[in-house]
Design an enzyme around this catalytic site. Structure first.
Site, PDB file in Angstrom:
ATOM      1  N   ASN A   9       5.493 -21.818 -18.627  1.00  0.00           N
ATOM      2  CA  ASN A   9       5.548 -23.163 -18.065  1.00  0.00           C
ATOM      3  C   ASN A   9       4.140 -23.758 -18.126  1.00  0.00           C
ATOM      4  OD1 ASN A   9       5.755 -25.442 -16.483  1.00  0.00           O
ATOM      5  ND2 ASN A   9       6.246 -24.349 -14.576  1.00  0.00           N
ATOM      6  N   TRP A  10       3.943 -24.673 -19.068  1.00  0.00           N
ATOM      7  CA  TRP A  10       2.597 -25.208 -19.299  1.00  0.00           C
ATOM      8  C   TRP A  10       2.195 -26.266 -18.267  1.00  0.00           C
ATOM      9  CZ3 TRP A  10       2.160 -25.941 -25.405  1.00  0.00           C
ATOM     10  CH2 TRP A  10       2.313 -24.681 -26.004  1.00  0.00           C
ATOM     11  N   LYS A  11       3.136 -26.687 -17.442  1.00  0.00           N
ATOM     12  CA  LYS A  11       2.872 -27.699 -16.400  1.00  0.00           C
ATOM     13  C   LYS A  11       2.138 -28.908 -17.000  1.00  0.00           C
ATOM     14  CE  LYS A  11       3.077 -24.138 -12.918  1.00  0.00           C
ATOM     15  NZ  LYS A  11       2.709 -23.673 -11.598  1.00  0.00           N
ATOM     16  N   HIS A  97      11.876 -26.837  -9.909  1.00  0.00           N
ATOM     17  CA  HIS A  97      10.625 -26.088  -9.726  1.00  0.00           C
ATOM     18  C   HIS A  97      10.034 -26.426  -8.360  1.00  0.00           C
ATOM     19  CE1 HIS A  97       6.455 -24.839 -10.190  1.00  0.00           C
ATOM     20  NE2 HIS A  97       6.907 -23.998 -11.093  1.00  0.00           N
ATOM     21  N   GLU A  99       7.191 -27.188  -7.438  1.00  0.00           N
ATOM     22  CA  GLU A  99       6.320 -28.374  -7.423  1.00  0.00           C
ATOM     23  C   GLU A  99       7.160 -29.659  -7.415  1.00  0.00           C
ATOM     24  OE1 GLU A  99       3.981 -26.982 -10.701  1.00  0.00           O
ATOM     25  OE2 GLU A  99       3.205 -25.430  -9.371  1.00  0.00           O
ATOM     26  N   GLU A 169      10.972 -17.833  -7.590  1.00  0.00           N
ATOM     27  CA  GLU A 169       9.528 -18.075  -7.527  1.00  0.00           C
ATOM     28  C   GLU A 169       9.116 -18.306  -6.067  1.00  0.00           C
ATOM     29  OE1 GLU A 169       7.908 -19.619 -11.529  1.00  0.00           O
ATOM     30  OE2 GLU A 169       8.643 -21.340 -10.423  1.00  0.00           O
ATOM     31  N   GLY A 175       0.556 -19.895  -8.487  1.00  0.00           N
ATOM     32  CA  GLY A 175      -0.804 -20.394  -8.698  1.00  0.00           C
ATOM     33  C   GLY A 175      -1.817 -19.856  -7.703  1.00  0.00           C
ATOM     34  N   SER A 215       2.280 -16.089 -10.174  1.00  0.00           N
ATOM     35  CA  SER A 215       1.098 -15.273 -10.464  1.00  0.00           C
ATOM     36  C   SER A 215       1.401 -14.045 -11.328  1.00  0.00           C
ATOM     37  CB  SER A 215       0.378 -14.867  -9.174  1.00  0.00           C
ATOM     38  OG  SER A 215      -0.111 -16.021  -8.510  1.00  0.00           O
ATOM     39  N   GLY A 236       3.105 -19.347 -15.350  1.00  0.00           N
ATOM     40  CA  GLY A 236       2.377 -20.604 -15.359  1.00  0.00           C
ATOM     41  C   GLY A 236       1.004 -20.422 -15.993  1.00  0.00           C
ATOM     42  N   GLY A 237      -0.013 -20.272 -15.157  1.00  0.00           N
ATOM     43  CA  GLY A 237      -1.405 -20.204 -15.608  1.00  0.00           C
ATOM     44  C   GLY A 237      -1.639 -19.275 -16.795  1.00  0.00           C
TER      45      GLY A 237
HETATM   46  P1  PGA Z   1       1.783 -19.294 -11.950  1.00  0.00           P
HETATM   47  O1  PGA Z   1       2.981 -20.389 -11.985  1.00  0.00           O
HETATM   48  O2  PGA Z   1       2.137 -18.223 -12.948  1.00  0.00           O
HETATM   49  O3  PGA Z   1       0.559 -20.068 -12.342  1.00  0.00           O
HETATM   50  O4  PGA Z   1       1.736 -18.775 -10.553  1.00  0.00           O
HETATM   51  C1  PGA Z   1       4.325 -20.016 -12.127  1.00  0.00           C
HETATM   52  C2  PGA Z   1       5.218 -21.224 -12.079  1.00  0.00           C
HETATM   53  O5  PGA Z   1       4.951 -22.162 -11.309  1.00  0.00           O
HETATM   54  O6  PGA Z   1       6.240 -21.305 -12.797  1.00  0.00           O
END
Ligand code: PGA
Length: 253
Positions: A9-11, A97, A99, A169, A175, A215, A236-237
């Protein structure tokens, strides 16, 4: 046997040029991977340019979007429809998600409409669920997951397990660098699978993939992914860099 899915997930990261560079690196490095499915979720504007690279390289990487609107078209300034995503090359879409839920205040009933639209157009939704830290601390994790699953999947019908994917999640792990322990993830995934069996029966529940997100890094991927009910990761990251994403994919599970 559920094949693992590692999803990036490149956000809100990567310009068109940067996204194409990363897509090219991933396509080159991962062409031999057949033990897991791989998917990437760039921003809306990056979808089509990334799709060009994936096709050019005849890559095994699947493409998805990070969100969409439930209506098929109309006066919804700033929004995007399922058909637009499909026309840009997407076959999957992340819905609900954390967010989206917490920053943009999306509700289970709104997410439920999106899930139905995605399914009706043939996009595979990755439905995200997860509890806040205070909910976990006060012992409400299962209650929250049940509410999110029942609300987001209300009256959703699927006839095979490949139509939809769930991502657990925990919000406190996204994050933050603080991942759920493999035991915490396993416990939540097992609980979610039991809920899915109530919706669609044991057979579909046993075959439907439940990803863990929050994470996931090269150094913890193996222990999380080797849990019996963890069928992949939503990263994500660590998906923004070809090296770390590849390490997660090849972490041996
Ligand atoms: P993260 O994000 O790996 O940076 O914790 C995961 C996500 O929000 O899908």
């Amino acid at each position: 046997m559920r094949k693992k899915l590692i999803a990036g997930n490149w956000k809100m990261h990567k310009t068109v040029n940067e996204a194409q560079i990363l897509a090219r690196q991933l396509a080159d490095r991962l062409s031999d991977v057949n033990f897991a499915d791989i998917a990437i979720f760039p921003s809306f504007v990056d979808l089509y340019p990334v799709n060009v690279i994936i096709r050019e390289k005849e890559s095994n990487i699947h493409l998805g979007a990070q969100n969409m609107h439930p209506e098929s078209n109309g006066a919804y300034t700033g929004e995007i429809s399922a058909d637009m995503l499909i026309s840009a090359g997407a076959t999957m879409v992340i819905l609900g998600h954390s967010e989206r839920r917490h920053i943009f205040l999306e509700t289970d009933s709104f997410i439920n409409r999106k899930v139905k639209t995605a399914l009706s157009t043939g996009l595979v939704p990755i439905l995200c669920i997860g509890e806040l830290l205070e909910e976990r601390k006060s012992g409400k994790t299962e209650q929250v997951l049940e509410k999110q699953i029942n609300g987001s999947l209300k009256d959703v019908k699927i006839n095979t397990a490949d139509k939809l994917i769930i991502a657990y999640e925990p919000v406190w792990a996204i994050g933050t660098g603080e991942n759920a322990t493999p035991e915490q993830a396993q416990q939540a995934h097992k609980f979610v699978r039991e809920l899915l069996a109530k919706h669609w029966g044991e057979d579909i529940a046993q075959n439907l993939r439940i990803l863990y997100g929050g994470s996931v890094k090269p150094n913890n991927a193996q222990s999380l992914l080797s849990q019996p009910d963890v069928d992949g990761a939503l990263v994500g990251g660590a998906s923004l860099d070809a090296d770390s994403f590849e390490k997660i994919i090849r972490s041996g599970y």
